[in-house]
Design an enzyme around this catalytic site. Structure first.
Site, PDB file in Angstrom:
ATOM      1  N   LYS A   1      -7.409  -3.966  -5.096  1.00 38.74           N
ATOM      2  CA  LYS A   1      -6.047  -4.211  -4.614  1.00 38.74           C
ATOM      3  C   LYS A   1      -5.738  -5.708  -4.652  1.00 38.74           C
ATOM      4  O   LYS A   1      -4.683  -6.134  -5.128  1.00 38.74           O
ATOM      5  CB  LYS A   1      -5.871  -3.678  -3.183  1.00 38.74           C
ATOM      6  CG  LYS A   1      -5.753  -2.160  -3.109  1.00 38.74           C
ATOM      7  CD  LYS A   1      -5.508  -1.695  -1.673  1.00 38.74           C
ATOM      8  CE  LYS A   1      -5.084  -0.243  -1.639  1.00 38.74           C
ATOM      9  NZ  LYS A   1      -4.696   0.205  -0.299  1.00 38.74           N
TER      10      LYS A   1
ATOM     11  N   ASP B   1      -0.244   5.081   0.965  1.00 41.19           N
ATOM     12  CA  ASP B   1      -0.484   6.074   2.021  1.00 41.19           C
ATOM     13  C   ASP B   1      -0.369   5.451   3.418  1.00 41.19           C
ATOM     14  O   ASP B   1      -1.008   4.441   3.716  1.00 41.19           O
ATOM     15  CB  ASP B   1      -1.882   6.697   1.865  1.00 41.19           C
ATOM     16  CG  ASP B   1      -1.990   7.598   0.641  1.00 41.19           C
ATOM     17  OD1 ASP B   1      -1.020   7.666  -0.133  1.00 41.19           O
ATOM     18  OD2 ASP B   1      -3.044   8.213   0.457  1.00 41.19           O
TER      19      ASP B   1
ATOM     20  N   ASP C   1       0.854  -1.172   0.000  1.00 40.12           N
ATOM     21  CA  ASP C   1       0.000   0.000   0.000  1.00 40.12           C
ATOM     22  C   ASP C   1       0.906   1.244   0.000  1.00 40.12           C
ATOM     23  O   ASP C   1       2.092   1.147   0.336  1.00 40.12           O
ATOM     24  CB  ASP C   1      -0.854  -0.062   1.281  1.00 40.12           C
ATOM     25  CG  ASP C   1      -1.590   1.218   1.555  1.00 40.12           C
ATOM     26  OD1 ASP C   1      -2.274   1.704   0.644  1.00 40.12           O
ATOM     27  OD2 ASP C   1      -1.484   1.739   2.696  1.00 40.12           O
TER      28      ASP C   1
ATOM     29  N   GLY D   1      -5.204   3.217  -2.979  1.00 41.90           N
ATOM     30  CA  GLY D   1      -6.512   3.839  -3.093  1.00 41.90           C
ATOM     31  C   GLY D   1      -6.366   5.348  -3.271  1.00 41.90           C
ATOM     32  O   GLY D   1      -7.336   6.068  -3.377  1.00 41.90           O
TER      33      GLY D   1
HETATM   34 MG    MG Z   1      -2.760   3.089   3.789  1.00 39.23          MG
END
Ligand code: MG
Length: 276
Positions: free
Chosen positions: A209, A77, A75, A165
């Site tokens: 994802k 962020d 991922d 995302g």
């Molecule tokens: Mg995150």
């Protein structure tokens, strides 16, 4: 038998005494310690011990084969980088509180990720696209150990995928900067240099994802057991469940509970301990 990993190369007297009493002899491996134990500690025992000793301690899943790992997916962020990009973009037009309120509603389960992203992006309508570059230049920082981690994977012939995302504006720049193999994220729709307040095509949420991981495994002709997935949020869980090993990185409690392993003290480079 189970393999215990203690993610540090220095143990103080108290830490080594406690660990050896519980798990027997510790062996130094590269820059961490390992112990082979008859019975793996339970999730509760492990989290108690981590908090008591202020150390990252994990148990490798019984069937985990470090030598077989070919792909790591992460991922972006609050995992690879220390910020939530959309919060910082929102700050440029003073809608950060509104964006944060939507994020919180999503966390309470009132909105799913797709709904919350649609609402948050709509608040960005009319923003000049130069704000994205400002966020990248001035606010985006890698989490500790990010470069050592990615370089270490390359040295071991392991591919790296970044999935988010968040937005392609950031994943693409990080891809160039860090030499990342694969990326996928949401594309912000922009016309006449301004954000439309929408994203192009489908939204990258939890399922997308996981689908990206499955797609990369097909493309690379590898098994899911040959992958490691790393994330911090609820929408990373689906992809983490698919992977051979999941790592909750400085993650929400719910994510830590469901992941195979957790890191709460060390930086991203500690993930290399799993494949040493
Ligand atoms: Mg995150």
């Amino acid at each position: 038998m189970a393999t215990l990993i203690i993610h540090t190369n220095v143990l103080n007297f108290e830490q080594s005494k406690t660990l050896e009493r519980k798990f027997g002899k510790l062996t130094a491996v590269q820059n961490h310690f390992r112990a082979e134990v008859e019975t793996a500690p339970t999730h509760e025992e492990l989290s108690q011990l981590r908090e008591e000793l202020l150390l990252d301690i994990n148990v490798l899943p019984a069937n985990f084969d470090a030598d077989a790992i070919k792909l790591v997916i992460s991922d972006m962020d609050s995992t690879l980088i220390s910020i939530e990009c959309i919060d910082e973009i929102a700050d440029f037009i003073n809608v950060k509180p509104q964006v944060a309120a939507i994020t919180e509603a999503a966390m309470r389960g009132e909105l799913n990720f797709e709904q919350s992203l649609t609402q948050r992006v709509s608040l960005l309508k009319g923003l000049d696209q130069s704000a994205l570059q400002h966020v990248y230049d001035e606010r985006l920082t890698l989490n500790p150990g990010a470069e050592i981690w990615i370089d270490g994977l390359k040295a071991n012939g392991i591919k790296f995928a970044l999935v988010s995302g968040g937005f392609t504006f950031f994943t693409e720049r990080l891809q160039k900067r860090l030499g990342i193999d694969f990326t996928r994220a949401n594309t912000l729709s922009i016309s006449d240099g301004k954000l439309d307040g929408t994203v192009v095509d489908g939204i990258i949420g939890a399922k997308a994802k996981a689908d990206f991981l499955i797609e990369l495994c097909d493309q690379m002709e590898i098994l899911m057991s040959q992958t490691i997935a790393v994330g911090d949020g609820a929408n990373d869980l689906m992809m983490m469940q698919e992977a051979g090993l999941s790592v909750a990185y400085h993650a929400k409690p719910k994510v830590q509970e469901q992941a195979d392993t957790a890191l709460n003290y060390r930086g991203l480079d500690a993930i290399l301990d799993f494949i040493a």
